[in-house]
Scaffold this active site. Structure first.
Site, PDB file in Angstrom:
ATOM      1  N   GLU A 202       0.757  -1.252   0.066  1.00  0.00           N
ATOM      2  CA  GLU A 202       0.199   0.127  -0.092  1.00  0.00           C
ATOM      3  C   GLU A 202       0.849   1.088  -0.052  1.00  0.00           C
ATOM      4  O   GLU A 202       0.743   2.119   0.907  1.00  0.00           O
ATOM      5  CB  GLU A 202      -0.977  -0.161   1.169  1.00  0.00           C
ATOM      6  CG  GLU A 202      -1.837  -1.263   1.201  1.00  0.00           C
ATOM      7  CD  GLU A 202      -3.022  -1.239   2.278  1.00  0.00           C
ATOM      8  OE1 GLU A 202      -2.599  -0.606   3.171  1.00  0.00           O
ATOM      9  OE2 GLU A 202      -4.216  -1.664   2.146  1.00  0.00           O
ATOM     10  N   GLU A 389      -5.822  -8.293  -0.431  1.00  0.00           N
ATOM     11  CA  GLU A 389      -6.210  -8.045   1.029  1.00  0.00           C
ATOM     12  C   GLU A 389      -7.720  -7.776   0.608  1.00  0.00           C
ATOM     13  O   GLU A 389      -8.373  -7.159  -0.033  1.00  0.00           O
ATOM     14  CB  GLU A 389      -5.735  -6.893   1.698  1.00  0.00           C
ATOM     15  CG  GLU A 389      -4.371  -7.411   1.939  1.00  0.00           C
ATOM     16  CD  GLU A 389      -4.103  -5.987   3.032  1.00  0.00           C
ATOM     17  OE1 GLU A 389      -4.759  -5.484   3.752  1.00  0.00           O
ATOM     18  OE2 GLU A 389      -2.860  -5.883   2.972  1.00  0.00           O
TER      19      GLU A 389
END
Ligand code: BG6
Length: 491
Positions: A202, A389
Protein backbone atom coordinates in the site's frame (compact mmCIF):
# COMPACT_ATOMS: atom_id res chain seq x y z
CA UNK A 1 -15.37 -22.17 -15.31
CA UNK A 2 -14.40 -18.62 -14.47
CA UNK A 3 -11.11 -18.90 -12.62
CA UNK A 4 -8.18 -20.29 -14.56
CA UNK A 5 -6.38 -23.48 -13.59
CA UNK A 6 -3.57 -22.33 -11.34
CA UNK A 7 -5.57 -19.41 -9.94
CA UNK A 8 -3.95 -18.47 -6.62
CA UNK A 9 -6.08 -18.91 -3.49
CA UNK A 10 -4.87 -18.12 0.00
CA UNK A 11 -4.58 -15.46 2.63
CA UNK A 12 -2.35 -12.56 3.51
CA UNK A 13 -0.73 -11.61 6.81
CA UNK A 14 2.19 -9.37 7.71
CA UNK A 15 5.29 -9.74 9.86
CA UNK A 16 4.46 -6.86 12.19
CA UNK A 17 0.81 -7.82 12.66
CA UNK A 18 1.18 -11.59 13.04
CA UNK A 19 4.69 -12.70 13.90
CA UNK A 20 5.37 -11.38 17.36
CA UNK A 21 8.79 -12.43 18.67
CA UNK A 22 9.57 -8.73 18.53
CA UNK A 23 12.93 -9.05 20.32
CA UNK A 24 13.72 -12.69 19.50
CA UNK A 25 16.12 -14.21 17.00
CA UNK A 26 18.20 -11.04 16.78
CA UNK A 27 15.36 -8.81 15.55
CA UNK A 28 15.52 -5.11 16.43
CA UNK A 29 12.37 -3.09 17.24
CA UNK A 30 10.18 -1.55 14.58
CA UNK A 31 8.16 1.60 15.09
CA UNK A 32 4.81 -0.16 15.48
CA UNK A 33 6.27 -2.19 18.39
CA UNK A 34 5.67 1.01 20.38
CA UNK A 35 1.97 1.39 19.54
CA UNK A 36 -0.84 0.61 21.99
CA UNK A 37 -4.31 -0.90 21.57
CA UNK A 38 -7.04 1.59 20.66
CA UNK A 39 -10.41 1.18 22.30
CA UNK A 40 -13.04 -0.89 20.54
CA UNK A 41 -15.29 2.13 20.12
CA UNK A 42 -12.70 4.27 18.38
CA UNK A 43 -10.55 3.32 15.47
CA UNK A 44 -7.39 5.06 16.55
CA UNK A 45 -4.39 3.71 18.35
CA UNK A 46 -1.44 5.70 19.57
CA UNK A 47 2.26 5.50 19.21
CA UNK A 48 3.65 6.23 22.67
CA UNK A 49 7.09 7.75 23.08
CA UNK A 50 9.13 9.29 25.89
CA UNK A 51 9.33 13.07 25.90
CA UNK A 52 12.37 15.01 26.99
CA UNK A 53 10.86 15.41 30.48
CA UNK A 54 10.43 11.61 30.75
CA UNK A 55 6.63 11.77 30.40
CA UNK A 56 4.56 10.04 27.75
CA UNK A 57 4.00 11.71 24.44
CA UNK A 58 1.55 10.33 21.86
CA UNK A 59 1.09 10.38 18.12
CA UNK A 60 -2.22 9.39 16.56
CA UNK A 61 -3.70 8.54 13.17
CA UNK A 62 -1.40 8.97 10.19
CA UNK A 63 1.29 10.32 12.48
CA UNK A 64 1.24 7.12 14.56
CA UNK A 65 1.46 4.90 11.49
CA UNK A 66 4.44 6.56 9.83
CA UNK A 67 5.93 8.39 12.76
CA UNK A 68 8.69 10.90 13.06
CA UNK A 69 9.17 11.53 16.77
CA UNK A 70 9.18 15.19 17.77
CA UNK A 71 12.54 16.67 18.85
CA UNK A 72 14.30 14.62 21.51
CA UNK A 73 11.43 12.12 21.71
CA UNK A 74 12.64 8.57 22.34
CA UNK A 75 11.28 5.10 21.74
CA UNK A 76 10.74 3.67 25.24
CA UNK A 77 8.48 1.09 26.88
CA UNK A 78 6.00 1.95 29.63
CA UNK A 79 4.86 -0.73 32.09
CA UNK A 80 1.21 0.29 31.96
CA UNK A 81 0.89 -0.02 28.18
CA UNK A 82 0.13 -3.25 26.32
CA UNK A 83 1.97 -3.30 23.00
CA UNK A 84 -0.07 -5.73 20.93
CA UNK A 85 2.30 -6.11 17.96
CA UNK A 86 5.05 -7.47 20.16
CA UNK A 87 3.43 -10.88 20.50
CA UNK A 88 0.74 -10.43 17.84
CA UNK A 89 -0.59 -13.88 16.80
CA UNK A 90 2.73 -15.49 17.71
CA UNK A 91 3.19 -16.79 14.17
CA UNK A 92 6.91 -16.74 14.97
CA UNK A 93 6.40 -19.80 17.17
CA UNK A 94 3.30 -21.26 15.50
CA UNK A 95 4.17 -21.03 11.83
CA UNK A 96 4.36 -24.80 11.25
CA UNK A 97 0.94 -25.34 12.74
CA UNK A 98 -0.48 -22.32 10.88
CA UNK A 99 0.90 -23.46 7.55
CA UNK A 100 -0.49 -26.97 8.12
CA UNK A 101 -3.92 -25.40 8.67
CA UNK A 102 -3.56 -23.36 5.50
CA UNK A 103 -2.65 -26.52 3.61
CA UNK A 104 -5.72 -28.21 5.07
CA UNK A 105 -7.82 -25.40 3.54
CA UNK A 106 -6.15 -26.15 0.20
CA UNK A 107 -4.21 -22.88 -0.15
CA UNK A 108 -2.17 -22.57 -3.31
CA UNK A 109 -0.56 -19.32 -2.23
CA UNK A 110 0.19 -17.30 0.90
CA UNK A 111 1.25 -13.70 1.26
CA UNK A 112 3.35 -12.43 4.11
CA UNK A 113 6.09 -9.89 4.56
CA UNK A 114 9.73 -10.13 5.55
CA UNK A 115 10.64 -8.07 8.57
CA UNK A 116 13.57 -5.87 7.56
CA UNK A 117 14.52 -5.66 11.26
CA UNK A 118 15.07 -9.45 11.32
CA UNK A 119 17.39 -9.39 8.32
CA UNK A 120 19.28 -6.14 9.01
CA UNK A 121 18.53 -5.22 12.66
CA UNK A 122 20.96 -2.29 12.52
CA UNK A 123 21.20 -1.47 8.86
CA UNK A 124 23.88 -2.60 6.44
CA UNK A 125 26.62 -1.43 8.81
CA UNK A 126 25.35 -3.78 11.52
CA UNK A 127 25.48 -6.78 9.17
CA UNK A 128 23.07 -9.57 8.22
CA UNK A 129 21.30 -11.41 11.02
CA UNK A 130 21.59 -15.04 9.97
CA UNK A 131 18.88 -16.17 12.43
CA UNK A 132 16.40 -13.93 10.68
CA UNK A 133 17.43 -15.23 7.25
CA UNK A 134 16.96 -18.82 8.45
CA UNK A 135 13.57 -18.07 10.01
CA UNK A 136 12.10 -17.06 6.65
CA UNK A 137 13.88 -19.89 4.85
CA UNK A 138 12.10 -22.27 7.24
CA UNK A 139 8.75 -20.58 6.65
CA UNK A 140 9.09 -20.68 2.86
CA UNK A 141 10.37 -24.28 2.91
CA UNK A 142 7.38 -25.27 5.00
CA UNK A 143 5.06 -23.62 2.45
CA UNK A 144 6.72 -25.44 -0.45
CA UNK A 145 6.32 -28.73 1.40
CA UNK A 146 2.57 -28.29 0.87
CA UNK A 147 2.90 -26.90 -2.68
CA UNK A 148 1.96 -23.43 -1.52
CA UNK A 149 3.50 -20.90 -3.90
CA UNK A 150 4.21 -17.78 -1.80
CA UNK A 151 3.82 -14.16 -2.85
CA UNK A 152 6.17 -12.21 -0.62
CA UNK A 153 6.10 -8.50 0.23
CA UNK A 154 9.32 -6.81 1.27
CA UNK A 155 8.03 -3.88 3.29
CA UNK A 156 4.86 -3.30 5.22
CA UNK A 157 4.35 -0.75 7.98
CA UNK A 158 7.43 -1.86 9.89
CA UNK A 159 10.28 0.57 9.58
CA UNK A 160 13.08 -0.49 11.91
CA UNK A 161 13.50 2.12 14.64
CA UNK A 162 17.21 2.08 13.82
CA UNK A 163 16.55 3.81 10.50
CA UNK A 164 14.57 6.64 11.97
CA UNK A 165 17.17 7.17 14.66
CA UNK A 166 20.11 6.97 12.29
CA UNK A 167 18.85 8.56 9.08
CA UNK A 168 15.54 10.21 9.98
CA UNK A 169 13.67 7.58 7.95
CA UNK A 170 12.48 7.62 4.35
CA UNK A 171 13.08 11.31 3.63
CA UNK A 172 16.76 10.41 3.53
CA UNK A 173 17.90 8.87 0.23
CA UNK A 174 20.29 6.57 2.10
CA UNK A 175 17.17 4.50 2.75
CA UNK A 176 17.05 3.63 -0.95
CA UNK A 177 20.50 2.00 -0.74
CA UNK A 178 19.65 0.30 2.55
CA UNK A 179 16.44 -1.08 1.04
CA UNK A 180 18.27 -2.37 -2.02
CA UNK A 181 20.70 -4.32 0.16
CA UNK A 182 17.77 -5.80 2.05
CA UNK A 183 16.02 -6.70 -1.21
CA UNK A 184 19.23 -8.27 -2.54
CA UNK A 185 19.51 -10.59 0.46
CA UNK A 186 15.87 -11.63 0.11
CA UNK A 187 15.98 -12.23 -3.65
CA UNK A 188 19.25 -14.18 -3.38
CA UNK A 189 18.60 -16.23 -0.26
CA UNK A 190 15.08 -17.29 -1.28
CA UNK A 191 15.74 -17.63 -5.01
CA UNK A 192 14.70 -21.28 -5.06
CA UNK A 193 11.67 -20.81 -2.83
CA UNK A 194 9.96 -17.57 -3.90
CA UNK A 195 9.42 -16.13 -7.36
CA UNK A 196 6.48 -13.79 -6.82
CA UNK A 197 7.25 -10.56 -5.01
CA UNK A 198 5.73 -7.25 -4.11
CA UNK A 199 7.97 -4.37 -3.05
CA UNK A 200 5.99 -2.00 -0.80
CA UNK A 201 2.61 -2.69 0.74
CA UNK A 202 0.00 0.00 0.00
CA UNK A 203 2.69 2.44 -1.04
CA UNK A 204 0.01 5.09 -1.60
CA UNK A 205 -0.90 5.30 2.10
CA UNK A 206 1.89 7.82 2.57
CA UNK A 207 -0.64 10.20 1.04
CA UNK A 208 -2.97 9.55 3.96
CA UNK A 209 -2.03 12.94 5.38
CA UNK A 210 -4.07 14.53 2.56
CA UNK A 211 -7.25 13.59 4.44
CA UNK A 212 -6.11 15.64 7.43
CA UNK A 213 -5.37 19.28 8.03
CA UNK A 214 -1.68 19.57 7.17
CA UNK A 215 1.09 22.01 6.42
CA UNK A 216 3.12 22.17 3.24
CA UNK A 217 6.13 20.94 5.31
CA UNK A 218 4.18 17.76 6.10
CA UNK A 219 3.26 17.39 2.42
CA UNK A 220 6.89 17.92 1.41
CA UNK A 221 8.04 15.15 3.78
CA UNK A 222 5.42 12.64 2.67
CA UNK A 223 5.84 13.25 -1.06
CA UNK A 224 9.60 12.98 -0.73
CA UNK A 225 9.28 9.75 1.26
CA UNK A 226 6.96 8.38 -1.38
CA UNK A 227 9.35 9.39 -4.16
CA UNK A 228 12.23 7.66 -2.40
CA UNK A 229 10.12 4.52 -1.97
CA UNK A 230 9.01 4.58 -5.62
CA UNK A 231 12.65 4.78 -6.71
CA UNK A 232 13.65 2.06 -4.22
CA UNK A 233 10.87 -0.11 -5.58
CA UNK A 234 11.86 0.44 -9.22
CA UNK A 235 15.46 -0.45 -8.46
CA UNK A 236 14.35 -3.53 -6.54
CA UNK A 237 12.26 -4.68 -9.51
CA UNK A 238 15.35 -4.53 -11.75
CA UNK A 239 17.42 -6.35 -9.14
CA UNK A 240 14.79 -9.08 -8.78
CA UNK A 241 14.97 -9.76 -12.51
CA UNK A 242 18.78 -9.77 -12.53
CA UNK A 243 18.93 -12.26 -9.67
CA UNK A 244 16.25 -14.53 -11.07
CA UNK A 245 14.72 -13.90 -14.50
CA UNK A 246 11.77 -16.07 -13.38
CA UNK A 247 10.80 -13.51 -10.74
CA UNK A 248 7.52 -11.69 -11.19
CA UNK A 249 7.24 -8.44 -9.26
CA UNK A 250 4.13 -6.45 -8.54
CA UNK A 251 3.14 -3.24 -6.82
CA UNK A 252 0.64 -3.23 -3.96
CA UNK A 253 -1.75 -0.32 -3.60
CA UNK A 254 -4.55 0.44 -1.17
CA UNK A 255 -7.66 0.21 -3.33
CA UNK A 256 -9.58 3.45 -3.00
CA UNK A 257 -12.97 2.93 -4.57
CA UNK A 258 -15.00 6.13 -4.24
CA UNK A 259 -18.21 7.47 -5.74
CA UNK A 260 -19.42 11.05 -6.02
CA UNK A 261 -22.19 11.46 -3.43
CA UNK A 262 -24.21 13.72 -5.71
CA UNK A 263 -24.47 14.14 -9.49
CA UNK A 264 -23.13 17.67 -9.12
CA UNK A 265 -20.36 17.83 -11.75
CA UNK A 266 -18.18 19.47 -9.11
CA UNK A 267 -18.49 16.29 -7.00
CA UNK A 268 -17.84 14.10 -10.05
CA UNK A 269 -14.68 16.04 -10.85
CA UNK A 270 -13.58 16.01 -7.22
CA UNK A 271 -14.04 12.24 -7.11
CA UNK A 272 -12.01 11.70 -10.27
CA UNK A 273 -9.25 13.94 -9.01
CA UNK A 274 -9.16 11.92 -5.79
CA UNK A 275 -8.71 8.71 -7.79
CA UNK A 276 -5.85 10.33 -9.73
CA UNK A 277 -4.12 11.68 -6.64
CA UNK A 278 -4.54 8.85 -4.18
CA UNK A 279 -4.40 5.81 -6.46
CA UNK A 280 -3.01 6.62 -9.91
CA UNK A 281 -0.17 8.88 -8.76
CA UNK A 282 1.54 5.72 -7.44
CA UNK A 283 0.21 3.12 -9.88
CA UNK A 284 0.92 5.21 -13.00
CA UNK A 285 4.49 5.68 -11.81
CA UNK A 286 5.03 2.01 -11.01
CA UNK A 287 3.22 0.56 -14.02
CA UNK A 288 3.94 3.16 -16.73
CA UNK A 289 7.38 4.07 -15.43
CA UNK A 290 6.89 7.83 -15.04
CA UNK A 291 4.93 10.31 -12.99
CA UNK A 292 1.53 11.08 -14.55
CA UNK A 293 0.78 14.41 -16.22
CA UNK A 294 -1.33 15.57 -13.26
CA UNK A 295 1.57 15.13 -10.80
CA UNK A 296 2.76 18.68 -11.45
CA UNK A 297 -0.68 20.06 -10.57
CA UNK A 298 -0.67 18.00 -7.36
CA UNK A 299 2.80 19.15 -6.28
CA UNK A 300 1.83 22.76 -6.96
CA UNK A 301 -1.37 22.46 -4.96
CA UNK A 302 0.55 21.04 -2.01
CA UNK A 303 3.49 23.43 -2.33
CA UNK A 304 5.90 20.52 -2.80
CA UNK A 305 9.29 20.64 -4.53
CA UNK A 306 10.58 17.12 -4.96
CA UNK A 307 14.25 16.30 -5.02
CA UNK A 308 14.60 14.04 -8.04
CA UNK A 309 17.90 12.89 -9.50
CA UNK A 310 18.32 12.25 -13.24
CA UNK A 311 18.96 8.56 -12.58
CA UNK A 312 15.60 8.30 -10.80
CA UNK A 313 13.73 8.89 -14.08
CA UNK A 314 15.74 6.12 -15.74
CA UNK A 315 15.11 3.73 -12.84
CA UNK A 316 11.39 4.42 -12.76
CA UNK A 317 11.26 3.73 -16.49
CA UNK A 318 13.26 0.50 -16.21
CA UNK A 319 11.66 -0.80 -13.05
CA UNK A 320 8.02 -1.17 -13.99
CA UNK A 321 5.98 -3.91 -12.33
CA UNK A 322 4.28 -6.87 -13.98
CA UNK A 323 1.13 -7.11 -11.91
CA UNK A 324 -1.05 -4.84 -9.83
CA UNK A 325 -1.74 -6.07 -6.31
CA UNK A 326 -4.31 -4.17 -4.31
CA UNK A 327 -6.36 -4.30 -1.14
CA UNK A 328 -10.11 -3.81 -1.15
CA UNK A 329 -12.35 -3.66 1.90
CA UNK A 330 -14.97 -1.04 1.22
CA UNK A 331 -16.04 1.94 -0.84
CA UNK A 332 -16.75 5.48 0.27
CA UNK A 333 -18.40 8.57 -1.12
CA UNK A 334 -16.91 11.96 -1.74
CA UNK A 335 -18.67 15.27 -1.82
CA UNK A 336 -17.93 18.96 -1.81
CA UNK A 337 -21.34 19.59 -0.23
CA UNK A 338 -21.77 19.94 3.50
CA UNK A 339 -24.57 17.43 4.04
CA UNK A 340 -22.51 14.21 3.86
CA UNK A 341 -22.17 11.94 6.91
CA UNK A 342 -18.51 11.10 7.61
CA UNK A 343 -17.74 7.40 7.07
CA UNK A 344 -15.27 5.19 8.93
CA UNK A 345 -12.33 3.34 7.42
CA UNK A 346 -8.82 2.30 8.32
CA UNK A 347 -6.89 4.46 5.98
CA UNK A 348 -8.81 6.93 3.91
CA UNK A 349 -11.98 8.57 5.09
CA UNK A 350 -14.96 9.86 3.13
CA UNK A 351 -18.72 9.97 3.36
CA UNK A 352 -21.39 7.36 3.93
CA UNK A 353 -23.30 5.83 1.06
CA UNK A 354 -27.01 5.49 1.94
CA UNK A 355 -27.27 2.30 -0.15
CA UNK A 356 -24.69 0.30 1.79
CA UNK A 357 -24.59 -1.62 5.07
CA UNK A 358 -21.68 -1.27 7.48
CA UNK A 359 -19.44 -3.56 9.52
CA UNK A 360 -19.20 -3.30 13.33
CA UNK A 361 -16.37 -0.81 12.79
CA UNK A 362 -18.48 1.29 10.43
CA UNK A 363 -16.72 0.14 7.24
CA UNK A 364 -19.17 0.12 4.33
CA UNK A 365 -19.66 -3.27 2.69
CA UNK A 366 -19.73 -3.05 -1.10
CA UNK A 367 -19.03 -6.21 -3.14
CA UNK A 368 -20.25 -4.62 -6.37
CA UNK A 369 -17.69 -1.88 -5.72
CA UNK A 370 -14.98 -4.55 -6.02
CA UNK A 371 -16.22 -5.57 -9.46
CA UNK A 372 -16.52 -1.94 -10.55
CA UNK A 373 -13.04 -1.14 -9.24
CA UNK A 374 -11.48 -4.19 -10.95
CA UNK A 375 -12.92 -3.12 -14.30
CA UNK A 376 -11.92 0.46 -13.73
CA UNK A 377 -8.27 -0.25 -13.02
CA UNK A 378 -7.92 -3.09 -15.51
CA UNK A 379 -9.29 -0.82 -18.25
CA UNK A 380 -6.56 1.69 -17.33
CA UNK A 381 -3.56 -0.62 -17.00
CA UNK A 382 -4.32 -3.95 -18.73
CA UNK A 383 -1.87 -5.88 -16.58
CA UNK A 384 -2.86 -8.84 -14.36
CA UNK A 385 -4.49 -7.90 -11.07
CA UNK A 386 -3.98 -9.64 -7.73
CA UNK A 387 -6.42 -9.05 -4.89
CA UNK A 388 -4.08 -9.32 -1.97
CA UNK A 389 -6.32 -8.17 0.89
CA UNK A 390 -10.07 -8.44 1.39
CA UNK A 391 -12.04 -9.41 4.45
CA UNK A 392 -14.28 -8.48 7.33
CA UNK A 393 -13.07 -7.46 10.78
CA UNK A 394 -15.59 -8.66 13.38
CA UNK A 395 -15.93 -9.87 16.96
CA UNK A 396 -16.22 -13.69 17.07
CA UNK A 397 -17.77 -15.83 19.78
CA UNK A 398 -16.33 -19.20 20.71
CA UNK A 399 -19.06 -21.69 21.64
CA UNK A 400 -18.62 -24.18 24.47
CA UNK A 401 -17.63 -26.92 22.05
CA UNK A 402 -14.97 -24.69 20.48
CA UNK A 403 -16.92 -23.97 17.30
CA UNK A 404 -17.17 -20.43 15.89
CA UNK A 405 -20.17 -19.58 13.74
CA UNK A 406 -18.94 -16.65 11.67
CA UNK A 407 -21.63 -16.65 9.01
CA UNK A 408 -21.24 -12.81 8.69
CA UNK A 409 -17.68 -13.38 7.49
CA UNK A 410 -18.77 -16.11 5.07
CA UNK A 411 -21.43 -13.73 3.68
CA UNK A 412 -18.83 -11.03 3.19
CA UNK A 413 -16.33 -13.33 1.47
CA UNK A 414 -18.98 -15.04 -0.65
CA UNK A 415 -20.35 -11.79 -2.02
CA UNK A 416 -16.90 -10.42 -2.81
CA UNK A 417 -15.71 -13.63 -4.48
CA UNK A 418 -18.93 -13.70 -6.50
CA UNK A 419 -18.31 -10.11 -7.61
CA UNK A 420 -14.70 -10.77 -8.60
CA UNK A 421 -15.81 -13.89 -10.45
CA UNK A 422 -18.18 -11.79 -12.54
CA UNK A 423 -15.39 -9.34 -13.31
CA UNK A 424 -13.21 -12.25 -14.46
CA UNK A 425 -16.02 -13.64 -16.63
CA UNK A 426 -16.35 -10.18 -18.16
CA UNK A 427 -12.68 -10.13 -19.15
CA UNK A 428 -10.55 -8.92 -16.24
CA UNK A 429 -7.28 -10.83 -15.87
CA UNK A 430 -7.02 -11.77 -12.18
CA UNK A 431 -4.08 -13.88 -10.96
CA UNK A 432 -5.40 -14.70 -7.54
CA UNK A 433 -7.16 -13.77 -4.36
CA UNK A 434 -5.85 -13.75 -0.82
CA UNK A 435 -8.17 -12.79 2.02
CA UNK A 436 -6.76 -10.51 4.67
CA UNK A 437 -5.67 -11.97 7.98
CA UNK A 438 -6.73 -15.61 7.55
CA UNK A 439 -5.11 -16.16 10.94
CA UNK A 440 -6.47 -13.62 13.46
CA UNK A 441 -3.91 -10.84 13.85
CA UNK A 442 -3.40 -7.35 15.19
CA UNK A 443 -5.43 -4.65 13.47
CA UNK A 444 -3.37 -1.91 11.85
CA UNK A 445 -5.76 0.89 12.74
CA UNK A 446 -6.84 -0.15 16.25
CA UNK A 447 -4.15 -2.54 17.46
CA UNK A 448 -6.84 -5.01 18.49
CA UNK A 449 -6.66 -8.75 17.93
CA UNK A 450 -10.34 -8.95 18.86
CA UNK A 451 -11.15 -7.23 15.58
CA UNK A 452 -10.78 -10.56 13.84
CA UNK A 453 -10.41 -11.27 10.12
CA UNK A 454 -9.35 -14.91 10.35
CA UNK A 455 -10.73 -18.22 9.29
CA UNK A 456 -8.36 -19.52 11.93
CA UNK A 457 -9.14 -18.22 15.42
CA UNK A 458 -6.28 -17.29 17.73
CA UNK A 459 -7.17 -17.61 21.39
CA UNK A 460 -5.89 -14.23 22.62
CA UNK A 461 -7.62 -11.02 23.65
CA UNK A 462 -6.81 -7.32 23.48
CA UNK A 463 -4.82 -7.53 26.69
CA UNK A 464 -2.63 -10.33 25.32
CA UNK A 465 -4.29 -12.92 27.58
CA UNK A 466 -5.05 -16.38 26.22
CA UNK A 467 -3.49 -19.66 25.17
CA UNK A 468 -2.81 -18.58 21.54
CA UNK A 469 -4.30 -21.93 20.57
CA UNK A 470 -5.69 -22.10 17.02
CA UNK A 471 -9.33 -23.04 16.29
CA UNK A 472 -11.13 -23.57 12.99
CA UNK A 473 -14.06 -21.21 12.38
CA UNK A 474 -17.03 -22.09 10.14
CA UNK A 475 -15.42 -19.89 7.48
CA UNK A 476 -12.43 -22.28 7.51
CA UNK A 477 -14.60 -25.10 6.13
CA UNK A 478 -16.42 -22.77 3.77
CA UNK A 479 -13.23 -21.37 2.23
CA UNK A 480 -11.84 -24.90 1.89
CA UNK A 481 -14.89 -25.86 -0.17
CA UNK A 482 -14.58 -22.69 -2.25
CA UNK A 483 -10.92 -23.42 -3.04
CA UNK A 484 -11.56 -27.12 -3.79
CA UNK A 485 -14.11 -26.10 -6.41
CA UNK A 486 -11.88 -23.29 -7.76
CA UNK A 487 -14.45 -20.74 -6.72
CA UNK A 488 -17.51 -22.54 -8.16
CA UNK A 489 -19.06 -23.72 -4.89
CA UNK A 490 -19.85 -20.63 -2.84
CA UNK A 491 -22.88 -22.02 -0.93
C1 BG6 B 1 -5.10 -2.89 5.11
C2 BG6 B 1 -3.71 -3.02 5.69
O1 BG6 B 1 -5.26 -1.73 4.40
O2 BG6 B 1 -6.13 -2.94 6.05
C3 BG6 B 1 -3.64 -4.09 6.79
O3 BG6 B 1 -2.78 -3.35 4.68
C4 BG6 B 1 -4.78 -3.87 7.74
O4 BG6 B 1 -2.39 -4.03 7.40
C5 BG6 B 1 -6.07 -4.02 6.97
O5 BG6 B 1 -4.73 -4.73 8.83
C6 BG6 B 1 -7.32 -3.98 7.79
O6 BG6 B 1 -7.35 -2.83 8.56
P1 BG6 B 1 -7.48 -2.88 10.13
O7 BG6 B 1 -7.26 -1.50 10.55
O8 BG6 B 1 -8.84 -3.39 10.43
O9 BG6 B 1 -6.42 -3.80 10.61
Amino acid sequence: MSFSKGFLWGTSISAAQAEGGWDEGGKSPVQVDYANVGSASSSGRQLIYKKEDGLKGTLTGAYAMFPHLPDNGQYASFDDVYYSNRKASDFYHHYKEDIALMAEMGFTTFNTTISWARIFPNGVKGGINQDGVEFYRDVFTELRKYNIDPVITLYKYDEPVYFEQTYGGWTNRTMIDEFLEFAKVCFSEYKDLVNKWMTFNEINVLLLFKNLPHTSEEAQIRFQELHNQLVASARAVQLAHQINPQNKVGCMIAGTCTYPLTPDPVDVMDNYKYFQDIFCYSTDTMIRGRYPSFAKRLWEEEGVKLEIEEQDFIDLENGTVEFLGFSYYMSQCRTTHTDGVASQGNIFTGFENPYLKKSEWGWQIDPLGLKYFMHYIYDRYSIPLLIIENGLGAIDKVEEDGSIHDDYRIDYLRSHIQAMKEAVEEGVNLMGYTTWGGIDLVSASTGQIEKRYGMIYVDANDKGEGTYKRLRKDSFYWYKKCIQSNGEDLD
